[in-house]
Structure formats: C-alpha cells, structure tokens
Design a protein around this motif. Sequence first.
Motif, PDB file in Angstrom:
ATOM      1  N   PHE A  64       0.853  -1.185   0.000  1.00  0.00           N
ATOM      2  CA  PHE A  64       0.000   0.000   0.000  1.00  0.00           C
ATOM      3  C   PHE A  64       0.894   1.242   0.000  1.00  0.00           C
ATOM      4  O   PHE A  64       1.245   1.764   1.066  1.00  0.00           O
ATOM      5  N   PHE A  65       1.266   1.695  -1.165  1.00  0.00           N
ATOM      6  CA  PHE A  65       2.246   2.773  -1.277  1.00  0.00           C
ATOM      7  C   PHE A  65       1.814   4.028  -0.523  1.00  0.00           C
ATOM      8  O   PHE A  65       2.588   4.589   0.252  1.00  0.00           O
ATOM      9  N   GLY A  66       0.582   4.471  -0.752  1.00  0.00           N
ATOM     10  CA  GLY A  66       0.117   5.697  -0.126  1.00  0.00           C
ATOM     11  C   GLY A  66       0.132   5.621   1.390  1.00  0.00           C
ATOM     12  O   GLY A  66       0.596   6.545   2.074  1.00  0.00           O
ATOM     13  N   TYR A  67      -0.376   4.502   1.941  1.00  0.00           N
ATOM     14  CA  TYR A  67      -0.428   4.358   3.393  1.00  0.00           C
ATOM     15  C   TYR A  67       0.968   4.205   3.989  1.00  0.00           C
ATOM     16  O   TYR A  67       1.253   4.710   5.077  1.00  0.00           O
ATOM     17  N   LEU A  68       1.844   3.489   3.279  1.00  0.00           N
ATOM     18  CA  LEU A  68       3.212   3.309   3.778  1.00  0.00           C
ATOM     19  C   LEU A  68       3.952   4.647   3.800  1.00  0.00           C
ATOM     20  O   LEU A  68       4.610   4.978   4.792  1.00  0.00           O
ATOM     21  N   MET A  69       3.832   5.433   2.731  1.00  0.00           N
ATOM     22  CA  MET A  69       4.492   6.725   2.700  1.00  0.00           C
ATOM     23  C   MET A  69       3.892   7.676   3.735  1.00  0.00           C
ATOM     24  O   MET A  69       4.596   8.515   4.310  1.00  0.00           O
ATOM     25  N   SER A  70       2.596   7.546   3.980  1.00  0.00           N
ATOM     26  CA  SER A  70       1.965   8.351   5.024  1.00  0.00           C
ATOM     27  C   SER A  70       2.522   7.991   6.392  1.00  0.00           C
ATOM     28  O   SER A  70       2.789   8.867   7.225  1.00  0.00           O
ATOM     29  N   LEU A  71       2.731   6.682   6.627  1.00  0.00           N
ATOM     30  CA  LEU A  71       3.311   6.230   7.896  1.00  0.00           C
ATOM     31  C   LEU A  71       4.742   6.727   8.048  1.00  0.00           C
ATOM     32  O   LEU A  71       5.138   7.217   9.117  1.00  0.00           O
ATOM     33  N   VAL A  72       5.527   6.615   6.988  1.00  0.00           N
ATOM     34  CA  VAL A  72       6.909   7.095   7.023  1.00  0.00           C
ATOM     35  C   VAL A  72       6.942   8.601   7.270  1.00  0.00           C
ATOM     36  O   VAL A  72       7.741   9.107   8.073  1.00  0.00           O
ATOM     37  N   GLY A  73       6.033   9.329   6.602  1.00  0.00           N
ATOM     38  CA  GLY A  73       5.994  10.771   6.768  1.00  0.00           C
ATOM     39  C   GLY A  73       5.651  11.192   8.178  1.00  0.00           C
ATOM     40  O   GLY A  73       6.251  12.117   8.742  1.00  0.00           O
ATOM     41  N   ALA A  74       4.674  10.491   8.782  1.00  0.00           N
ATOM     42  CA  ALA A  74       4.233  10.859  10.123  1.00  0.00           C
ATOM     43  C   ALA A  74       5.213  10.411  11.196  1.00  0.00           C
ATOM     44  O   ALA A  74       5.654  11.206  12.036  1.00  0.00           O
ATOM     45  N   LEU A  75       5.569   9.146  11.179  1.00  0.00           N
ATOM     46  CA  LEU A  75       6.367   8.574  12.256  1.00  0.00           C
ATOM     47  C   LEU A  75       7.844   8.955  12.161  1.00  0.00           C
ATOM     48  O   LEU A  75       8.481   9.238  13.176  1.00  0.00           O
ATOM     49  N   LEU A  76       8.384   8.971  10.947  1.00  0.00           N
ATOM     50  CA  LEU A  76       9.828   9.138  10.782  1.00  0.00           C
ATOM     51  C   LEU A  76      10.218  10.499  10.213  1.00  0.00           C
ATOM     52  O   LEU A  76      11.078  11.188  10.774  1.00  0.00           O
ATOM     53  N   SER A  77       9.603  10.899   9.103  1.00  0.00           N
ATOM     54  CA  SER A  77       9.993  12.160   8.479  1.00  0.00           C
ATOM     55  C   SER A  77       9.695  13.347   9.383  1.00  0.00           C
ATOM     56  O   SER A  77      10.513  14.265   9.512  1.00  0.00           O
ATOM     57  N   ALA A  78       8.514  13.346  10.010  1.00  0.00           N
ATOM     58  CA  ALA A  78       8.189  14.437  10.924  1.00  0.00           C
ATOM     59  C   ALA A  78       9.161  14.473  12.092  1.00  0.00           C
ATOM     60  O   ALA A  78       9.501  15.541  12.611  1.00  0.00           O
ATOM     61  N   THR A  79       9.629  13.299  12.501  1.00  0.00           N
ATOM     62  CA  THR A  79      10.575  13.228  13.617  1.00  0.00           C
ATOM     63  C   THR A  79      11.949  13.737  13.218  1.00  0.00           C
ATOM     64  O   THR A  79      12.553  14.562  13.907  1.00  0.00           O
ATOM     65  N   THR A  80      12.482  13.227  12.090  1.00  0.00           N
ATOM     66  CA  THR A  80      13.845  13.606  11.683  1.00  0.00           C
ATOM     67  C   THR A  80      13.918  14.996  11.084  1.00  0.00           C
ATOM     68  O   THR A  80      14.977  15.629  11.135  1.00  0.00           O
ATOM     69  N   SER A  81      12.817  15.485  10.499  1.00  0.00           N
ATOM     70  CA  SER A  81      12.854  16.775   9.809  1.00  0.00           C
ATOM     71  C   SER A  81      12.305  17.928  10.641  1.00  0.00           C
ATOM     72  O   SER A  81      12.559  19.087  10.320  1.00  0.00           O
ATOM     73  N   ILE A  82      11.545  17.629  11.686  1.00  0.00           N
ATOM     74  CA  ILE A  82      10.938  18.694  12.487  1.00  0.00           C
ATOM     75  C   ILE A  82      11.347  18.598  13.960  1.00  0.00           C
ATOM     76  O   ILE A  82      11.969  19.513  14.511  1.00  0.00           O
TER      77      ILE A  82
END
Length: 420
Positions: A352-370
């Motif tokens: 599920f590309f959209g859901y996986l990228m959403s999970l990465v964005g929320a859990l990891l990208s928001a953490t490492t980038s913000i």
Amino acid sequence: MKGEKQEDYCVTIPLLLGSKEKEQYTSIGGNASFLNTCFNGLNALSGVGILSIPYALASGGWLSIILLFLIASSTFYTGLLIKRCMDLDPTIRSYPDIGDRAFGKTGGTIVSITVNIELYMVATGFLILEGDNMSNLFPDMDFYIFGTHIAAKTGFVILVAIIILPTSWLNSLSIISYISASGVLATVIILSSIFWAGAFDGIGFEEKGKFVNWNGIPSAISLYAFCYCAHPVFPTLYTSMRNQHQFSKVLFLCFAFCTITYSLMAVIGYLMFGSNAESQITLNLPTHHISSRVAICTTLVTPIAKYALMLTPIVNAMEVRFQSSYNKRVCSFLSRTMLMISTVIVALSLPFFGYLMSLVGALLSATTSITIPCLCYLKISGIYRSIGAELVIVGFVVLSGLIVAVVGTYVSLVDIISHL
C-alpha cells in the motif's frame, strides 16, 4: 586536499559513521561549489513524494494545500537550525553527531536508528512503486517460476529487485552518486509529462474537488511531511561546501524550487482526477498516450537510480559493526543482499504505497525533519534556559511535529491494518 576529486563531497557520504571513519572524515575540508551544493540539495529533496502529492491534496481537500506551505516553512526553518547547530560545534559532521552532541551517546544512537529505519522504509516504498506502475503498464503480464504462477505486481517487484541488486553491491559512493544524479531532471520530466497529458491528451482539468475533507487531513499532513525528509543529508551538504556561509541560500533555493514543483503537481493532479486521484498519480494515467508512458517510465528509472543510495548508510553502519568478525567484502556482499531480500519481503507484505508513505511521513519524516532538529538545537544552543521569542517559535514547531507524528502515525496504522 587540492588533489581530492569533487565527487568526494557528494551527498552520499555515510549518515552513520564509526569513530574511525569520523576521524578520517573530519580531516577533509569542503570543496563543493554553491551550484553543486544546490544540485545535491535538490536531488535530496525532490523524490517520489511528487507522485503522491495529488493524492495528499485529494485526501485533505483544497484547504490542505496551506498545510503544505506550513510544513515547507517549518522544515526550511529546521534546516537552518541544523546549520546553527553545526556552527556552534564544528566537530559535528553528520546527522547522528547532532544527536550525540545534544544528548550524548544515547541521543546519537536514537537518531541513527530513526534515520536508518526511515531510509529502509523509503527503499521499500520504491519497490512497491515499481510493482504498481509496471503492473499498470503491463496488466496482462504473468510470471511462472518452476511452474508456480506469480501475480503481475509480485513478479514485477521481484524482477525489479533483481535488476537493482547489482547497484546495491557497489561500495563506491562516487559511482552511486552518478547513478542517482538524474533525480532533479526526472522530477521536471514527470511534471511536464503529466501536465501534457491533462492539456493535450484529452484528460483536461475539469475536476472541482472538495474544499476540505477533515477526515483526510492527518493523511495529507503525513504525506506532505514525507516530501521534505532530506534533513539527514543536510550536515553532509554543509560540510561539503567551500563557502559554508552560503548554505542558508542553498536551503532557500532548494526548498523554494521543490515547494513550487510539489504544489504545481498537487494542483494539476487534483484538477485532472479529483477525489479519484490514486496514491501514485501515474496509476491514473491512460497508458496508451505517449506522455503517460514517458511519465511512468521516468518514474520507474528514479527508484532504480536512488535505491542503492538509500541503503548505503544502513550498510555502512552494519559493516562498521561486523567487519572485525568477518571478511569485509563478504560482509558487505551479504549485508547488501540480505537488505534487498528483506525489503522485497516487506514490500510484498505491505503493498500500500500511499499508506506506507503516510506512515513514514508521520512517524519518521516528521521526527527527523521537524522534532529532532528543534530539540537538539534547544539543547546545544542553551536557549531553553530563558524564555524568549526564539524559544516560543522552536517550541511551537516541536509541538507541531509531535502532533503530526502521533496523529498521523495512528491514522496510517489504522489504514494499513484495515487493508491487510
């Protein structure tokens, strides 16, 4: 250092460094020009997020595009905070170094783990993207292995993994940087091809869409955050520059260009397909048009070019841990092969590309980038000791990052579980 080649300073320098490697690296002075650093920054920021940005806008509605600009502004600001941390402590050479300097060895370890999980999941998303688009381009293709029938999407994921595998064996970062150098051009080609499909191939821009969809706002925010997840390479870009005082200008140009392309793609895609926008805009395109095939083929080239780059820091960390126990070449070969196999398994388990990228964005990208840049800056600079305007701003950004991480992660996990 005059004899060093320019490619020694590309963004592919490991994000995770052992103590010996760190000592060797700190002796290298930056030699990258302003334009070269801009190119590297654009290549790091512009990625497969551009394919999911119309889906993000469709999830949240027209009003959610304001959140795209807010996230772009916040991540640009946290990029500047990373620069300030490095200005305060010149011994910082990598992203985990910032965590180590702020919160000791434990902080560095946590940052390292977070960064590498993010890169692993992005690499896994590449395989899902390839399988989706190849099966869309060749829907009637079937695979048989030893008489066993394999579905088109599964077969393409495995086939692409076999094609990518030799690139993952490369241990020369300069060679990998040449393989991944097509990122910026690919972004422009994809955007132009999709606009052409809407303007001249009969699709049109007639969808009105919704003004706002409150239920889809968390997913939209998570996907927007995924588009700005290049912060782990910013320290490498900074140290690579000949004139590091210009790094702020580099960040501004890179964020401005990528935000313009992301917003254009979001608006164009939403006007073309409305609420029917797929998790990857290329899945909506009619494959019989040349413009659609150009967009899809360019999409297929980009992950192949960047897959090895995503896994390089993880492999380097594994090699530092185990090279004393095993032959270095054998260890490198086995590590890269096993990582490839594991990402294939995860890609087939969570298609599920959209859901996986959403999970990465929320859990990891928001953490490492913000969140992480703000917390580390608070600790390294010491501004948390007294209340002021800067503390309020940084605190607000931290709070925003935490909300995105918690709410977005919950919604993404619910979506993934409900589709298993």
